[in-house]
Design a protein around this motif. Structure first.
Motif, short mmCIF file in Angstrom:
data_model
loop_
_atom_site.label_atom_id
_atom_site.label_comp_id
_atom_site.label_asym_id
_atom_site.label_seq_id
_atom_site.Cartn_x
_atom_site.Cartn_y
_atom_site.Cartn_z
N ASP A 35 0.90 -1.19 -0.02
CA ASP A 35 -0.05 0.15 -0.07
C ASP A 35 0.94 1.32 0.02
O ASP A 35 2.00 1.20 0.48
N SER A 36 0.56 2.34 -0.78
CA SER A 36 1.33 3.70 -0.96
C SER A 36 0.55 4.44 -0.60
O SER A 36 -0.71 4.64 -0.85
N MET A 37 1.35 5.96 -0.32
CA MET A 37 0.71 7.13 -0.25
C MET A 37 1.50 8.18 -0.87
O MET A 37 2.88 8.11 -0.41
N TYR A 38 1.03 9.05 -1.41
CA TYR A 38 1.84 10.06 -2.10
C TYR A 38 1.09 11.35 -1.97
O TYR A 38 0.11 11.76 -2.96
N LYS A 39 1.44 12.41 -1.16
CA LYS A 39 0.79 13.75 -0.83
C LYS A 39 1.54 14.76 -0.81
O LYS A 39 1.95 15.10 0.25
N PRO A 40 2.07 15.35 -1.97
CA PRO A 40 3.07 16.72 -1.96
C PRO A 40 2.42 17.90 -1.15
O PRO A 40 1.23 17.91 -1.50
N SER A 41 3.14 18.40 -0.56
CA SER A 41 2.73 19.78 0.12
C SER A 41 2.28 20.70 -0.74
O SER A 41 1.53 21.38 -0.78
N LEU A 238 3.83 14.23 2.34
CA LEU A 238 3.49 12.85 2.78
C LEU A 238 3.68 11.74 2.05
O LEU A 238 3.05 11.68 1.00
N THR A 239 4.64 11.05 2.34
CA THR A 239 4.86 9.87 1.30
C THR A 239 5.04 8.61 2.22
O THR A 239 5.49 8.60 3.29
N ALA A 240 4.44 7.55 1.85
CA ALA A 240 4.56 6.17 2.78
C ALA A 240 4.43 4.96 1.99
O ALA A 240 3.78 4.97 0.90
N LEU A 241 5.04 3.89 2.59
CA LEU A 241 4.83 2.52 1.95
C LEU A 241 4.65 1.53 3.19
O LEU A 241 5.18 1.52 4.23
#
Length: 247
Positions: A35-41, A238-241
């Protein structure tokens, strides 16, 4: 005003291209989900994540954070992405790969103030082992087939500054293990005036969430949202794996 519009349009183009560089689907490995997340400010980001299979069949995961923001950080991010991706065509073990990335960054940004933090890991599901290098990045969180969550702290300097050797550490990655990687935007913000979310508080709470059955990135975001009266106002990307196994 015209020049500002042109600059804004160019950054829009950079951000659009940048988003296309990130993987958008979980790898085709039975019992494994990413699962991933990518939310640039802003419009362009210095955050980067990736995952792909190596020639040995291991899953290589990468989380990186370039200092600064905007087009410059996005450019360096693209360089880092290209260097890691080239190992798909020219196989290289994890330590050699990180050394190569560092050497190239030293040539590119060695005399500048830019730097890159990286957490890179090779997960071998057949041997149930994981090799990892944390080069100045946020501690990874590993739930190793149980309710115990381990912090995988930095074991190497950040990239782009020092001509240091890089050695991978090895740990178990048993069935039903989970690995959570993220960037510092998750805790570098103020839920309420005068109230700062420090790294240790984030790590403790995120670790507790990971012990729950069926937890996910959505649970992390729900907890963060509950810390503030309105929508969280994150100051950074915000970036996550989140790598999960059911094997």
């Amino acid at each position: 005003h015209r020049s500002m519009r042109l600059i804004s349009r160019e950054i829009d183009n950079v951000a659009s291209l940048q988003a296309k560089l990130l993987p958008d689907r979980s790898p085709l490995i039975p019992g494994v989900h990413v699962d991933s997340m990518y939310k640039p400010s802003g419009l362009a980001s210095g955050d980067y994540y990736d995952y792909f299979l190596t020639d040995s069949g291991a899953l290589r995961v990468v989380m990186a954070d370039v200092s600064g923001h905007g087009a410059r950080a996005a450019f360096i991010m693209a360089v880092v992405r290209t260097l890691f991706r080239v190992t798909r065509q020219f196989p290289s073990d994890l330590a050699s790969t990180v050394r190569m990335v560092n050497e190239e960054l030293l040539q590119t940004i060695g005399k500048e103030d830019d730097y890159v933090t990286v957490f890179a890991a090779d997960i071998d599901f057949s041997s149930e082992k994981m090799k990892y290098i944390n080069a100045g990045h946020c501690p990874g969180l590993l739930k190793n087939g149980s309710t115990t969550v381990e912090r995988l702290s930095a074991n190497a300097p950040l990239l782009g500054f020092f001509k240091e050797g890089f050695q991978a550490r090895e740990t178990d990655f048993a069935p039903n293990s989970e690995l959570f990687l993220y960037t510092d935007g998750f805790y570098e913000w103020s839920p309420k005036p005068g109230d700062f979310l420090d790294p240790d508080k984030f790590l403790t709470s995120a670790g507790e969430i990971m012990t729950r059955k069926g937890c996910s990135l959505e649970d992390i975001m729900e907890w963060l949202s509950g810390l503030t009266d309105g929508e969280p106002e994150f100051r950074d990307d915000l970036t996550a794996l989140w790598v999960k196994t059911e094997r």
